[in-house]
Design a protein around this motif. Structure first.
Motif, PDB file in Angstrom:
ATOM      1  N   GLN A 107       0.687  -1.256  -0.092  1.00 21.61           N
ATOM      2  CA  GLN A 107      -0.033   0.115  -0.025  1.00 21.61           C
ATOM      3  C   GLN A 107       0.866   1.200   0.116  1.00 21.61           C
ATOM      4  O   GLN A 107       0.419   2.466  -0.578  1.00 21.61           O
ATOM      5  CB  GLN A 107      -1.110   0.072   1.188  1.00 21.61           C
ATOM      6  CG  GLN A 107      -2.425  -0.813   0.950  1.00 21.61           C
ATOM      7  CD  GLN A 107      -2.946  -0.115  -0.231  1.00 21.61           C
ATOM      8  OE1 GLN A 107      -2.847  -0.855  -1.305  1.00 21.61           O
ATOM      9  NE2 GLN A 107      -3.904   0.443   0.051  1.00 21.61           N
ATOM     10  N   GLU A 139       1.214   2.158  -3.451  1.00 21.62           N
ATOM     11  CA  GLU A 139      -0.148   2.883  -4.027  1.00 21.62           C
ATOM     12  C   GLU A 139      -0.062   4.376  -3.402  1.00 21.62           C
ATOM     13  O   GLU A 139      -0.550   5.223  -4.221  1.00 21.62           O
ATOM     14  CB  GLU A 139      -1.287   1.880  -3.683  1.00 21.62           C
ATOM     15  CG  GLU A 139      -1.383   0.536  -4.190  1.00 21.62           C
ATOM     16  CD  GLU A 139      -1.358   0.574  -5.476  1.00 21.62           C
ATOM     17  OE1 GLU A 139      -2.059   1.423  -6.278  1.00 21.62           O
ATOM     18  OE2 GLU A 139      -0.642  -0.479  -6.015  1.00 21.62           O
ATOM     19  N   LYS A 179       2.181   6.456  -5.299  1.00 16.34           N
ATOM     20  CA  LYS A 179       1.857   6.855  -6.745  1.00 16.34           C
ATOM     21  C   LYS A 179       0.800   7.814  -6.862  1.00 16.34           C
ATOM     22  O   LYS A 179       1.062   8.785  -7.519  1.00 16.34           O
ATOM     23  CB  LYS A 179       1.351   5.566  -7.232  1.00 16.34           C
ATOM     24  CG  LYS A 179       2.599   4.495  -7.820  1.00 16.34           C
ATOM     25  CD  LYS A 179       1.757   3.567  -8.760  1.00 16.34           C
ATOM     26  CE  LYS A 179       0.979   2.465  -8.070  1.00 16.34           C
ATOM     27  NZ  LYS A 179       0.992   1.223  -8.661  1.00 16.34           N
TER      28      LYS A 179
END
Ligand code: SAH
Length: 466
Positions: A302, A305, A308
């Motif tokens: 995560q 993520e 990003k």
């Protein structure tokens, strides 16, 4: 109100912060332990405050349709996964709600749009690090107390119980880190009990076994750190030899002798028993060297993520001067560096900054520079003049949020964009209010890094007001 009144058939209407649920009795807010939204329960009031009450559900009339059977035997006693009794979709719904409440309902901020919270693919066994404590006074569960059986061996290995600093919950299982972690913890527990090695007594400061830290990485490497209190060379050697022969594949098997009053070991030497003194984490072609004292986001998948989203919100083209505040070991700075002209990372902990520099070198990154300081003492107009006027500021402070001086320095920085990553929407909302005279919120993206808990991460994009 005298004693502990009980209110009957109270409907739990919402999830609240800190894993509690919320009900209203005669228009007074009650934070209820041990219940989830949708339950109808009898509530025993435990504490009265000026504006709200605190209580515990003691009898259930209706169980919420959102409930699921908790996976873990320790649910209810262990403070770690308070939302395990809620199905995952509902957990996400309440996390999204928590961010919305903090920013809009309480913070009164203008938010154009909330993007739906990003959940991970793994909702269990997602952590890359767990810290377990040894204690010679394990926490007794209600079942153990009610059984009336005399418990002579009070040794335990597990998590500290909140509100009882000298006790740990003796874990039979934990579903946060996976099989390797489970087998190492169980082995160390069994072996040291068999040998009768004394567990730590934190009040009187004695015992051999102090703590066990297990770290895993997406590269498949593993780090096990044992903290001892007694400097008993023979017993230490025996414990380490046993772990090594049972798990020869541990890539960093380390130990520390810690005779201080607390468990932190930043200032203590770390001994390598077998393997290397570090392991690596990898992300999108970058490598991060992780030593026993280095911080790394505890959910690697995560974290990728989250980073990003952060990079996308920063909207870099390659020409920007970027500041990465509260950079830790410089992971966000390095992650965005190929899309920036240069990145300046600032962080309080000097060893984290040393890691950041080393990792940037390792990754062949030449456009990042890192500084160790308390943010409020360094991040001001003259620092920005010296290192370049910021185009984009990324900030990722700890739970308490940012010092007011840091907020005003960002507000007056002239940066065209701010990206605020936070693990506490309440302090984030407070800080955003300070930025709001000069910055407007353009996007909000909650991210779930910690399924089964009430914690939520939130990324906010702000643009300068023209
Ligand atoms: N961005 C990093 C770490 C964020 S955690 C990552 O993604 O890995 C927040 C960081 O803020 C921690 O590394 C902590 O050491 C640092 N910190 C806490 N208080 C600080 C302060 N007053 N000044 C500067 N840094 C601080």
């Amino acid at each position: 109100m005298k004693g502990n009144p009980i209110y009957e058939k109270v409907e739990i209407v919402a999830a609240s912060s800190e894993g509690k649920s919320l009900a209203r009795i005669d228009n007074v807010v009650v934070f209820v332990n041990n219940a989830v939204p949708g339950d109808v329960v009898d509530v025993k009031i435990m504490r009265k405050h000026r504006r709200f009450l605190e209580g515990t559900a003691i009898h259930f009339h209706t169980l919420s349709k959102d409930r699921v059977e908790p996976v873990c035997a320790h649910f209810g006693t262990c403070g770690g996964c308070k939302w395990q009794s809620l199905n995952y979709a509902t957990q996400l719904k309440y996390k999204q709600q928590q961010v919305h409440d903090a920013l809009v309902r309480i913070g009164k901020l203008e938010v154009p749009e909330f993007q739906p919270i990003m959940g991970p693919t793994e909702v269990y066994n997602y952590r890359n690090r767990l810290d377990f404590g040894f204690s010679d006074k394990k926490w007794l569960t209600i079942e153990e107390i009610q059984s009336g059986v005399q418990i002579d061996d009070r040794s335990g290995l597990g998590f500290h119980i909140s509100g009882a600093f000298d006790k740990v919950l003796d874990l039979k299982e934990c579903h946060l880190q996976g099989e390797f972690s489970e087998s190492v913890r169980k082995f160390v527990r069994e072996y040291t009990r068999k040998k009768n090695y004394p567990y730590f007594n934190i009040r009187d400061q004695h015992g051999l076994m102090r703590s066990l830290i297990i770290r895993t990485s997406s590269t498949g490497e593993t780090m096990v750190i044992v903290q001892f209190f007694d400097d008993n060379k023979e017993q230490i050697e025996d414990v380490m030899r046993a772990i090594h022969s049972e798990f020869p594949n541990i890539t960093s098997l380390l130990y520390i002798i810690n005779q201080k009053g607390n468990d932190t070991y930043f200032d203590l030497p770390v001994h390598v028993y077998a393997g290397r003194d570090h392991m690596f984490e990898a992300m999108e072609g970058l490598k991060f060297r992780i030593g026993p004292k280095s911080f790394y986001q505890t959910n690697s998948a995560q974290a990728y993520e989250l980073y990003k989203v952060t990079r996308e919100f920063a909207g870099l083209t390659g020409n920007e001067v970027v500041y990465d505040l509260y950079t830790g070991t410089g992971t966000i700075a390095q992650f965005v560096s190929s899309k920036a002209k240069k990145v300046i990372g600032v962080e309080l902990v000097p060893s984290a900054i040393a890691d950041a520099k080393e990792n940037a070198g390792l990754n062949g990154i030449a456009n990042c520079s890192f500084f160790a300081s308390d943010m409020k003492d360094i991040f001001n107009a003259s620092f920005m003049n010296e290192h370049g006027k910021p185009d984009v500021i990324i900030t990722d402070p700890p739970r308490a949020g940012m010092h007011e001086d840091v907020c005003t320095a960002i507000r007056d920085s002239g940066a065209k964009r701010i990206v605020y990553v936070s693990c506490n929407p309440a302090s984030q909302a407070r800080d955003l209010a300070i930025l709001s005279p000069h910055y407007t919120i353009t996007k909000v993206q909650p991210v779930d890094m910690f399924p089964q808990t009430h914690h939520v991460e939130n990324v906010v994009q702000l643009d300068v007001r023209l």
